[in-house]
Design a protein around this motif. Structure first.
Motif, mmCIF file in Angstrom:
data_model
loop_
_atom_site.group_PDB
_atom_site.id
_atom_site.type_symbol
_atom_site.label_atom_id
_atom_site.label_comp_id
_atom_site.label_asym_id
_atom_site.label_seq_id
_atom_site.Cartn_x
_atom_site.Cartn_y
_atom_site.Cartn_z
ATOM 1 N N LEU A 161 -17.081 -78.148 -22.546
ATOM 2 C CA LEU A 161 -15.895 -78.779 -23.134
ATOM 3 C C LEU A 161 -14.697 -77.852 -23.074
ATOM 4 O O LEU A 161 -13.580 -78.258 -22.708
ATOM 5 N N ASP A 162 -14.887 -76.598 -23.417
ATOM 6 C CA ASP A 162 -13.775 -75.631 -23.377
ATOM 7 C C ASP A 162 -13.259 -75.455 -21.949
ATOM 8 O O ASP A 162 -12.050 -75.323 -21.728
ATOM 9 N N ALA A 221 -13.407 -77.723 -19.510
ATOM 10 C CA ALA A 221 -12.687 -78.948 -19.144
ATOM 11 C C ALA A 221 -11.276 -78.960 -19.713
ATOM 12 O O ALA A 221 -10.326 -79.404 -19.057
ATOM 13 N N ASN A 222 -11.130 -78.448 -20.932
ATOM 14 C CA ASN A 222 -9.830 -78.495 -21.607
ATOM 15 C C ASN A 222 -8.909 -77.340 -21.244
ATOM 16 O O ASN A 222 -7.681 -77.483 -21.301
ATOM 17 N N ASN A 223 -9.479 -76.186 -20.866
ATOM 18 C CA ASN A 223 -8.652 -74.984 -20.744
ATOM 19 C C ASN A 223 -8.702 -74.281 -19.388
ATOM 20 O O ASN A 223 -7.845 -73.428 -19.114
ATOM 21 N N CYS A 227 -8.871 -77.075 -14.138
ATOM 22 C CA CYS A 227 -8.965 -78.418 -14.715
ATOM 23 C C CYS A 227 -7.678 -78.899 -15.393
ATOM 24 O O CYS A 227 -7.393 -80.105 -15.384
ATOM 25 N N THR A 228 -6.924 -78.001 -15.966
ATOM 26 C CA THR A 228 -5.740 -78.430 -16.728
ATOM 27 C C THR A 228 -4.704 -79.184 -15.905
ATOM 28 O O THR A 228 -4.025 -80.065 -16.451
ATOM 29 N N ASN A 242 -5.845 -86.633 -17.162
ATOM 30 C CA ASN A 242 -6.988 -87.161 -17.890
ATOM 31 C C ASN A 242 -8.145 -87.458 -16.929
ATOM 32 O O ASN A 242 -7.942 -87.976 -15.825
ATOM 33 N N TYR A 275 -12.833 -88.029 -16.818
ATOM 34 C CA TYR A 275 -14.134 -88.067 -17.467
ATOM 35 C C TYR A 275 -15.120 -87.294 -16.600
ATOM 36 O O TYR A 275 -15.198 -87.512 -15.392
ATOM 37 N N ILE A 305 -17.895 -85.678 -21.003
ATOM 38 C CA ILE A 305 -16.661 -85.201 -21.621
ATOM 39 C C ILE A 305 -15.492 -86.088 -21.201
ATOM 40 O O ILE A 305 -15.123 -86.105 -20.023
ATOM 41 N N ARG A 311 -11.804 -86.036 -21.093
ATOM 42 C CA ARG A 311 -10.678 -85.121 -21.298
ATOM 43 C C ARG A 311 -9.397 -85.937 -21.358
ATOM 44 O O ARG A 311 -9.061 -86.651 -20.434
ATOM 45 N N CYS A 323 -12.814 -78.294 -10.214
ATOM 46 C CA CYS A 323 -12.904 -78.436 -11.671
ATOM 47 C C CYS A 323 -14.311 -78.824 -12.096
ATOM 48 O O CYS A 323 -14.882 -78.225 -13.014
#
Length: 345
Positions: free
Chosen positions: A53-54, A56-58, A62-63, A67, A69, A82, A84, A330
Motif C-alpha cells: 500500500l505504501d 502504491a501511494n508513495n 506509481c505516483t 488513479n 487498482y 489496492i 489507489r 509500478c
C-alpha cells in the motif's frame, strides 16, 4: 521456504528451446489466508500488505500514474487489492487496448487446439506473419464486422513480404487471423466476437463495438480479466502450458526484430499473443513472467512458475504507448514490496 504463512514452490524452466534461457528464480505461491480485505484500517493490514500500500501511494514509479487498482492473487483467487485514489476499483470497466491480445490468443488456441495450429497461424500469433495494418483507427462504429475492420476504411491491413519472419509488433497479424476465422462477427448482438471469445475462455467479458479489432479493441475490468489469469494458472487452457512456445526475440536490436514498443532495459521475447519478461542471472537470460500491457495502462501478468497473477488496471488514453510500460514498472514495484514486506522507493 515459507513467507508470512505461505509456501514457496520451485518454478518452471522456460524458453529452453531458444538455447538462451535458464530456469526462473523461485516465486512464492501464496495461498489464501484470513488477511484483511482491501479497504480495512492500517492496523488490520499485515506488514507485507502495508508495504504494498505504501509503495502504491508513495513510490516514484506509481505516483505519476493517477488513479488505479492493483491486485495480486493465485489460482484460487485474489489475495490482496489496492484501490489507489478514487474512481477505479476491481470492477471498473475500461478499454484494455493491447491486453486484448492475450485474451484473443488464448481463445484462438483454445478453439483450434495447439497441436492443430499451422505454422502460419503461429506466425500471426507471435507477430512474424508480415500482416501489418496501415492505420490505428479504432473499429468502433456500430455494425462493423471483423472483416470491415481489416479493410481500408479502418485498419487497412496489408501483407509485406519483407516482414515475413520478422517480429513487427502490430495488431494486423491478429486482424488477419480473425478475418479468416470469425470475419462476419460484429462487436455486439447476435454472434458477436465476445460471444465467441467468452465461450472458449469461460469468461464474461462485456461486448463493445470495437471488439472487432481483436488485437486491441476489447474492454474489461480487473475482476473480469482475473478469471482468465486464474484459468491460466489452473491449467484450464491449451495456452496454459504453452506460454513460452513459439517465442521470438522482441527487444530493440534483437535478431529479426523490425519494430517493438519494448523500452525496458534488457531482453524480452514474444510468445503467442503475450510478452515474455525476464532478467539476466549469471549471464543467462531467465524468464520471470508473462504479460500483455495495454497502451492505456492496463497491465496483466503471471509469474514464470504459473502460481501467481497480478493486475494493474487504469486507463489514461492520452498518454501514448508508454503508459503500459509505466504500469509495468509500478506494478512490479508493488509486487516486490508485498513479497519482501519493505516499501519500495
Amino acid at each position: 521456504m515459507t513467507q508470512h504463512g505461505r509456501t514457496t514452490f520451485s518454478p518452471m524452466c522456460g524458453l529452453l528451446a531458444l538455447g538462451l534461457i535458464g530456469c526462473g528464480s523461485a516465486e512464492d505461491a501464496f495461498e489464501p489466508t484470513a488477511d484483511a480485505p482491501p479497504g480495512t484500517s492500517r492496523a488490520a493490514l499485515t506488514a507485507y500488505e502495508q508495504a504494498a500500500l505504501d509503495t502504491a501511494n508513495n513510490s516514484a514509479s506509481c505516483t505519476p500514474l493517477g488513479n488505479f487498482y492493483w491486485e495480486i492473487g493465485n489460482a484460487a483467487g485474489s489475495l490482496y487489492g489496492i484501490p489507489r485514489g478514487s474512481g477505479v476499483s476491481a470492477t471498473t470497466v475500461m478499454p484494455i487496448a493491447s491486453a486484448s491480445k492475450w485474451l484473443y490468443a488464448g481463445a484462438y488456441v483454445q478453439s483450434k487446439g495447439y497441436a492443430n495450429l499451422t505454422a502460419d497461424e503461429k506466425k500471426r500469433l507471435n507477430f512474424t506473419s508480415g500482416y501489418i495494418d496501415e492505420s490505428t483507427t479504432l473499429c468502433g462504429v456500430a455494425g462493423t464486422t471483423v472483416s470491415d475492420c481489416y479493410g481500408p476504411t479502418y485498419k487497412d491491413v496489408s501483407y509485406r513480404s519483407i516482414q515475413n519472419g520478422r517480429f513487427f509488433y502490430n495488431g494486423g497479424h491478429m486482424q488477419k487471423l480473425a478475418l479468416d476465422d470469425i470475419g462476419a462477427r460484429k462487436g455486439t448482438g447476435v454472434a458477436s466476437v465476445m460471444d465467441w471469445l467468452n465461450a472458449r475462455l469461460g469468461t464474461t467479458l462485456p461486448e463493445s463495438d470495437s471488439d472487432v479489432a481483436p488485437g486491441g479493441g476489447f474492454s474489461g475490468s480487473a475482476a473480469l480479466y482475473r478469471v482468465f489469469l486464474m484459468k491460466l494458472l489452473n491449467n484450464q487452457y491449451e495456452l496454459s502450458s504453452k506460454l513460452t512456445v513459439d517465442s521470438v526475440p522482441a527487444w530493440e536490436g534483437g535478431t529479426n526484430v523490425s519494430y517493438t514498443p519494448w523500452t525496458a532495459a534488457g531482453q524480452a521475447y514474444y510468445g503467442l499473443g503475450h510478452w515474455i519478461e525476464g532478467e539476466t542471472v549469471s549471464g543467462v537470460w531467465t524468464v520471470t513472467g508473462h504479460s500483455s500491457a495495454g497502451a492505456f495502462g492496463f497491465y496483466p501478468w503471471v509469474n514464470a512458475a504459473r502460481n501467481r497473477y497480478m493486475l494493474l488496471a487504469r486507463s489514461r488514453q492520452l498518454g501514448g504507448d508508454a503508459e503500459g510500460e509505466k504500469s509495468r514498472v509500478c506494478a512490479q514495484a508493488i509486487r516486490k514490496a508485498y513479497e519482501l514486506g519493505v516499501a519500495q522507493p
